[in-house]
Design a protein around this motif. Structure first.
Motif, PDB file in Angstrom:
ATOM      1  N   UNK A  90       2.202   7.719  -6.876  1.00  0.00           N
ATOM      2  CA  UNK A  90       2.627   7.026  -5.658  1.00  0.00           C
ATOM      3  C   UNK A  90       3.524   7.908  -4.788  1.00  0.00           C
ATOM      4  N   UNK A  91       4.477   8.601  -5.427  1.00  0.00           N
ATOM      5  CA  UNK A  91       5.485   9.342  -4.663  1.00  0.00           C
ATOM      6  C   UNK A  91       5.283  10.848  -4.685  1.00  0.00           C
ATOM      7  N   UNK A  92       4.352  11.335  -5.487  1.00  0.00           N
ATOM      8  CA  UNK A  92       4.180  12.782  -5.625  1.00  0.00           C
ATOM      9  C   UNK A  92       3.832  13.478  -4.326  1.00  0.00           C
ATOM     10  N   UNK A  93       3.057  12.820  -3.485  1.00  0.00           N
ATOM     11  CA  UNK A  93       2.648  13.442  -2.236  1.00  0.00           C
ATOM     12  C   UNK A  93       3.441  12.978  -1.038  1.00  0.00           C
ATOM     13  N   UNK A 144       0.850  -1.190   0.000  1.00  0.00           N
ATOM     14  CA  UNK A 144       0.000   0.000   0.000  1.00  0.00           C
ATOM     15  C   UNK A 144       0.887   1.242   0.000  1.00  0.00           C
ATOM     16  N   UNK A 145       0.352   2.360  -0.448  1.00  0.00           N
ATOM     17  CA  UNK A 145       1.139   3.586  -0.484  1.00  0.00           C
ATOM     18  C   UNK A 145       1.541   4.027   0.918  1.00  0.00           C
ATOM     19  N   UNK A 146       0.667   3.796   1.895  1.00  0.00           N
ATOM     20  CA  UNK A 146       0.984   4.187   3.273  1.00  0.00           C
ATOM     21  C   UNK A 146       2.156   3.374   3.806  1.00  0.00           C
ATOM     22  N   UNK A 147       2.140   2.071   3.571  1.00  0.00           N
ATOM     23  CA  UNK A 147       3.226   1.220   4.045  1.00  0.00           C
ATOM     24  C   UNK A 147       4.519   1.533   3.309  1.00  0.00           C
ATOM     25  N   UNK A 148       4.427   1.790   2.007  1.00  0.00           N
ATOM     26  CA  UNK A 148       5.605   2.131   1.222  1.00  0.00           C
ATOM     27  C   UNK A 148       6.237   3.414   1.731  1.00  0.00           C
ATOM     28  N   UNK A 149       5.417   4.398   2.027  1.00  0.00           N
ATOM     29  CA  UNK A 149       5.922   5.674   2.526  1.00  0.00           C
ATOM     30  C   UNK A 149       6.637   5.506   3.862  1.00  0.00           C
ATOM     31  N   UNK A 150       6.143   4.574   4.682  1.00  0.00           N
ATOM     32  CA  UNK A 150       6.749   4.359   5.994  1.00  0.00           C
ATOM     33  C   UNK A 150       8.040   3.561   5.910  1.00  0.00           C
ATOM     34  N   UNK A 189      17.120   5.160  -0.145  1.00  0.00           N
ATOM     35  CA  UNK A 189      16.832   4.178  -1.193  1.00  0.00           C
ATOM     36  C   UNK A 189      16.070   4.787  -2.362  1.00  0.00           C
ATOM     37  N   UNK A 190      15.482   5.943  -2.157  1.00  0.00           N
ATOM     38  CA  UNK A 190      14.853   6.652  -3.262  1.00  0.00           C
ATOM     39  C   UNK A 190      15.896   7.360  -4.119  1.00  0.00           C
ATOM     40  N   UNK A 226      13.088  -0.582 -10.058  1.00  0.00           N
ATOM     41  CA  UNK A 226      11.782  -1.232 -10.052  1.00  0.00           C
ATOM     42  C   UNK A 226      10.829  -0.460 -10.955  1.00  0.00           C
ATOM     43  N   UNK A 227       9.857  -1.177 -11.506  1.00  0.00           N
ATOM     44  CA  UNK A 227       8.769  -0.532 -12.233  1.00  0.00           C
ATOM     45  C   UNK A 227       7.607  -0.376 -11.260  1.00  0.00           C
ATOM     46  N   UNK A 228       7.261   0.845 -10.952  1.00  0.00           N
ATOM     47  CA  UNK A 228       6.194   1.113  -9.979  1.00  0.00           C
ATOM     48  C   UNK A 228       4.863   1.235 -10.710  1.00  0.00           C
TER      49      UNK A 228
END
Length: 209
Positions: free
Chosen positions: A183-186, A46-52, A58-59, A67-69
């Motif tokens: 996914x990463x914009x916010x 999920x986006x929430x888990x990914x953000x955490x 690593x970004x 990776x292909x997101x």
């Protein structure tokens, strides 16, 4: 989570395997060498888990852009979904295994003359540096697109990459690029990480500083 542990080499291993099929961990007491590796990673989060869990490091260090997101959302509500007919699944399985067997005997796959000309024309746009928050995550557009084109050619049962395979790969990459922006914009940057990165951008400093 494992990549955040001190001394863990998982991130480095994944990055190295993406670049080629060889890897030799430097931290093992008994040295070992992996050659000819072929690794696939398919996962959901999920986006929430990914953000955490995905750190800013690593970004930025090339881990994320290997990776292909893909942003996947439910299109509609189906209370009682019907399974795919077994005969259709069996047919797809048979065709897929046939293509895999064919691909294993191909050796090197090159581009057709038309595809090479087309690739030369679009390469500068794909290879340019991207700016902004998602820039470091989409900075391998040319490498990702060419690998996708190879897969489309093999799934098409061809022995060379043609223009249509590159066009299909470009469409897939564009979706992945747009997904990355969603996914990463916010994403909000961890304040401690942001402070450290800001200090490092100012120039060399000691560990104490």
């Amino acid at each position: 989570t494992c990549t955040k542990r001190e001394g863990n080499t998982l991130s480095m291993a994944i990055r190295t395997f993406w670049d080629g099929g060889e890897y030799a961990p430097l931290t093992k007491n008994s040295p070992m060498l992996v050659t000819g590796a072929h690794i696939n990673i398919l996962t959901h989060i999920t986006t929430a888990e990914l953000s955490a869990l995905l750190s800013s490091v690593n970004m930025l260090n090339g881990f994320a852009n290997r990776f292909l997101w893909i942003c996947a959302k439910r299109q509609k509500f189906v209370a009682n979904p019907e399974p795919m007919p077994l005969e259709r699944i069996t047919d797809l399985q048979r065709r897929l295994w046939m293509l895999v067997a064919q691909a294993q005997n191909l050796g090197a796959v090159s581009l057709t003359v038309a595809a090479r000309e087309y690739w030369t024309a679009i390469y500068p746009e794909l290879a340019k540096d991207n700016i902004g928050k998602i820039g470091p995550i989409v900075d391998r557009a040319e490498a990702q697109t060419k690998r996708l084109a190879l897969m489309y050619a093999l799934l098409d049962g061809q022995t060379a990459i043609d223009t249509r395979h590159i066009e299909s790969a470009l469409a897939f990459w564009q979706y992945a690029h747009d997904s990355t922006a969603v996914i990463f914009g916010g994403r909000t940057v961890d304040p401690v990480e942001k402070k450290i990165l800001t200090i490092l951008e100012a120039g060399p400093c000691t560990a104490t500083e």
